[in-house]
Write a protein that holds these residues in place. Structure first.
Motif, PDB file in Angstrom:
ATOM      1  N   GLY A  36       0.954  -1.057   0.018  1.00 30.43           N
ATOM      2  CA  GLY A  36      -0.143  -0.124  -0.103  1.00 30.43           C
ATOM      3  C   GLY A  36       0.881   1.252   0.006  1.00 30.43           C
ATOM      4  N   ARG A  37       2.090   1.290   0.576  1.00 31.63           N
ATOM      5  CA  ARG A  37       2.720   2.465   0.760  1.00 31.63           C
ATOM      6  C   ARG A  37       3.267   3.203  -0.810  1.00 31.63           C
ATOM      7  N   LYS A  38       3.955   2.486  -1.309  1.00 29.15           N
ATOM      8  CA  LYS A  38       4.892   3.138  -2.451  1.00 29.15           C
ATOM      9  C   LYS A  38       3.803   3.466  -3.656  1.00 29.15           C
ATOM     10  N   PRO A  39       3.115   2.442  -3.934  1.00 28.29           N
ATOM     11  CA  PRO A  39       2.101   2.719  -5.405  1.00 28.29           C
ATOM     12  C   PRO A  39       0.834   3.465  -5.015  1.00 28.29           C
ATOM     13  N   ALA A  40       0.458   3.441  -3.759  1.00 19.36           N
ATOM     14  CA  ALA A  40      -1.027   4.364  -3.482  1.00 19.36           C
ATOM     15  C   ALA A  40      -0.821   5.500  -2.678  1.00 19.36           C
ATOM     16  N   LEU A  41       0.457   5.558  -2.213  1.00 21.46           N
ATOM     17  CA  LEU A  41       0.603   6.877  -1.231  1.00 21.46           C
ATOM     18  C   LEU A  41       1.429   7.905  -1.968  1.00 21.46           C
ATOM     19  N   SER A  42       1.410   9.277  -1.950  1.00 20.38           N
ATOM     20  CA  SER A  42       2.258  10.337  -2.243  1.00 20.38           C
ATOM     21  C   SER A  42       3.341  10.367  -1.369  1.00 20.38           C
ATOM     22  N   VAL A  43       4.474  10.848  -1.652  1.00 21.09           N
ATOM     23  CA  VAL A  43       5.704  10.963  -0.760  1.00 21.09           C
ATOM     24  C   VAL A  43       5.347  11.631   0.456  1.00 21.09           C
ATOM     25  N   PRO A  44       4.856  12.753   0.626  1.00 20.85           N
ATOM     26  CA  PRO A  44       4.258  13.441   1.869  1.00 20.85           C
ATOM     27  C   PRO A  44       3.560  12.725   2.575  1.00 20.85           C
ATOM     28  N   THR A  45       2.522  11.875   2.235  1.00 20.25           N
ATOM     29  CA  THR A  45       1.606  11.030   2.638  1.00 20.25           C
ATOM     30  C   THR A  45       2.306   9.811   3.267  1.00 20.25           C
ATOM     31  N   GLN A  46       3.228   9.448   2.634  1.00 14.93           N
ATOM     32  CA  GLN A  46       4.071   8.239   3.326  1.00 14.93           C
ATOM     33  C   GLN A  46       5.070   8.667   4.496  1.00 14.93           C
ATOM     34  N   ASP A  47       5.556   9.981   4.605  1.00 14.77           N
ATOM     35  CA  ASP A  47       6.253  10.402   5.535  1.00 14.77           C
ATOM     36  C   ASP A  47       5.294  10.717   6.796  1.00 14.77           C
ATOM     37  N   TYR A  48       4.108  11.345   6.545  1.00 14.52           N
ATOM     38  CA  TYR A  48       3.316  11.373   7.474  1.00 14.52           C
ATOM     39  C   TYR A  48       2.817  10.236   8.247  1.00 14.52           C
ATOM     40  N   LEU A  49       2.377   9.058   7.266  1.00 15.17           N
ATOM     41  CA  LEU A  49       2.104   7.920   7.955  1.00 15.17           C
ATOM     42  C   LEU A  49       2.961   7.280   8.662  1.00 15.17           C
ATOM     43  N   GLY A  50       4.294   7.178   8.299  1.00 17.57           N
ATOM     44  CA  GLY A  50       5.561   6.647   8.881  1.00 17.57           C
ATOM     45  C   GLY A  50       5.773   7.424  10.308  1.00 17.57           C
ATOM     46  N   THR A  51       5.817   8.576  10.260  1.00 16.68           N
ATOM     47  CA  THR A  51       5.932   9.513  11.252  1.00 16.68           C
ATOM     48  C   THR A  51       4.998   9.270  12.546  1.00 16.68           C
ATOM     49  N   PHE A  52       3.634   9.088  12.079  1.00 15.62           N
ATOM     50  CA  PHE A  52       2.582   8.784  12.922  1.00 15.62           C
ATOM     51  C   PHE A  52       2.696   7.703  13.644  1.00 15.62           C
ATOM     52  N   TRP A  53       2.968   6.593  12.888  1.00 11.18           N
ATOM     53  CA  TRP A  53       2.985   5.148  13.564  1.00 11.18           C
ATOM     54  C   TRP A  53       4.376   5.094  14.383  1.00 11.18           C
ATOM     55  N   GLN A  54       5.226   5.578  13.950  1.00  8.65           N
ATOM     56  CA  GLN A  54       6.533   5.625  14.915  1.00  8.65           C
ATOM     57  C   GLN A  54       6.358   6.305  16.230  1.00  8.65           C
ATOM     58  N   LEU A  55       5.692   7.585  16.275  1.00 12.43           N
ATOM     59  CA  LEU A  55       5.098   8.236  17.331  1.00 12.43           C
ATOM     60  C   LEU A  55       4.236   7.262  18.341  1.00 12.43           C
ATOM     61  N   ILE A  56       3.460   7.007  17.806  1.00 14.22           N
ATOM     62  CA  ILE A  56       2.343   6.071  18.677  1.00 14.22           C
ATOM     63  C   ILE A  56       3.171   4.851  19.062  1.00 14.22           C
TER      64      ILE A  56
END
Length: 415
Positions: free
Chosen positions: A271-291
């Protein structure tokens, strides 16, 4: 005490503990927090014994928290999803047979070896522990806890293949271990008949059903991701996938831990690379790392505080120390047998068995399973032993895994 007040106390304690660890101890965050909470709890107990502090006032706070429910229907889903989201499926595929066999056959072997050793140890100390309860201890302590493993292995700087083996096994064997534990618990409490057919069906329904459900729900959310580009909505969808896959699996008698791991693996890779833009990938990764980091800190603080909930001491503590040896022996055998079998077709670097044995950390999952046991002296014995094993695992094995790794890695690189 209200839920808000309880959460507030835990957040404040976690923040203060994290600050003290960063300024004074410089330990890995999870280990440092647990060490601070453990020392604080032991200090309260000692002061209570001398009459300086009325420790029962503080002790009431910890039992008011349903640790088992908090882990199983709260933290576990988020932590497993966050961990799986950052695992490279291509790397995992390279060690798929190792992960599969260790998380299934290895967990089964460990359950029976540890159970038998602990049963013998308990009887040698004069405790009338039923063999099926010894097996319950073997089942709950056999899974390597992903919550403990993921945070410590990353800091240790393990080679990629070793890191993938250890983290991959820990992500899946907790679900397998939970299925084995619940199966034995149903037999021990008389809720089901101990027939081979019923046990196999329960295992298939929980494990394979969890895999299928997690993969399907991950695919559904992946299709939704492809049609939008809005990081707020996509982060919300990832939360919905995490909570929804776990809750639905739990409701229809499938393995929630396995479902959420598979969903996280699917979303993190397909789901990450083919479905998400680069900014969204960064937001998603940062959010779940913080959680992941916040919940890890909270959970390890609670593990340190849980000593106040232990009612029995004395020879229970001595048996707990013997339990450490039982668990290490059981873990070693459960790794040695599958690795030796697979070595005929798969090559392993030297030191693999040692690293897998010592890196098999136990954590909150084992304590949470112990809290599910029926009330009685056998529960208190197992709970005390589990707590001692977890403390040793995280503080001793966790702190020494890095030095052990640095000693073995040159050997693996020369091989």
């Amino acid at each position: 005490m209200t839920l808000f007040q309880t959460v507030t106390i835990l957040i404040v304690l976690t923040a203060l503990g994290g600050y003290l660890n960063h300024r004074l101890l410089h330990l890995p965050p999870t280990i440092g927090l647990m060490a601070i909470a453990l020392v604080s709890s032991l200090t309260l107990v000692a002061l209570g014994e001398t009459g300086v502090v009325e420790v029962h006032k503080y002790a009431r706070f910890v039992p008011s928290i349903d640790f088992g429910d908090l882990v199983f229907h709260g933290f576990l889903a988020f932590l497993l999803f966050a961990g799986a989201l950052h695992v490279d499926l291509a790397d995992l595929y390279k060690v798929k047979w190792t992960v599969t066999i260790l998380s299934t056959l290895g967990t089964i072997i460990s359950t029976f070896v540890i159970g038998a050793l602990f049963w013998c140890a308990a009887h040698s100390f004069g405790y009338d522990l039923r063999f099926i309860y010894a097996l319950l201890f073997g089942a709950l302590i056999s899974p390597t806890d992903p919550i403990a493993v993921l945070g410590i292995i990353k800091k240790a700087g393990a080679p990629k293949d070793q890191e993938t083996r250890i983290t991959g096994e820990s992500l899946f064997n907790d679900g397998v271990g939970a299925v084995i534990f619940l199966t034995i618990l149903d037999i021990a409490t008389g809720r089901s008949e101990p027939s081979i057919a019923s046990v196999l069906w329960f295992f298939v329904q929980e494990a394979l059903g969890g895999i299928a459900l997690g993969w399907f729900l991950g695919w559904v959310v992946f299709q939704l991701f492809r049609k939008i580009d809005d990081y707020q909505v996509e982060v919300l969808l990832s939360i919905a996938l995490c909570m929804g896959s776990y809750a639905l699996a739990d409701a229809i008698r499938m393995s929630g831990p396995i479902a959420v791991v598979v969903a996280g693996l699917f979303l993190g890779n397909s789901g990450r690379k083919p479905a998400l833009s680069v900014p969204t990938q960064d937001y998603l990764g940062t959010f779940w790392q913080l959680i992941d980091e916040i919940l890890n800190s909270l959970l390890f603080l609670l593990i340190g505080l849980e000593i106040l909930a232990i009612k029995e001491t004395g020879t229970y503590l001595i048996l707990g120390l013997v339990g450490i040896a039982c668990v290490l022996i059981g873990r070693g055998i459960s790794v040695l047998i599958p690795i030796r079998i697979m070595s005929f077709v798969v090559s392993f670097p030297r030191g693999t068995i040692t690293l897998l044995t010592w890196g098999g950390l136990r954590g909150a999952l084992s304590i949470a399973l112990a809290f599910l046991l029926p009330q009685g002296h056998q529960r208190e014995l197992i709970l005390t032993t589990t707590y001692i094993v977890v403390i040793f695992s995280i503080l001793v094995q966790g702190l020494t895994f890095g030095p052990l790794l640095r000693k073995i890695v040159p050997l693996t690189e020369d091989n």
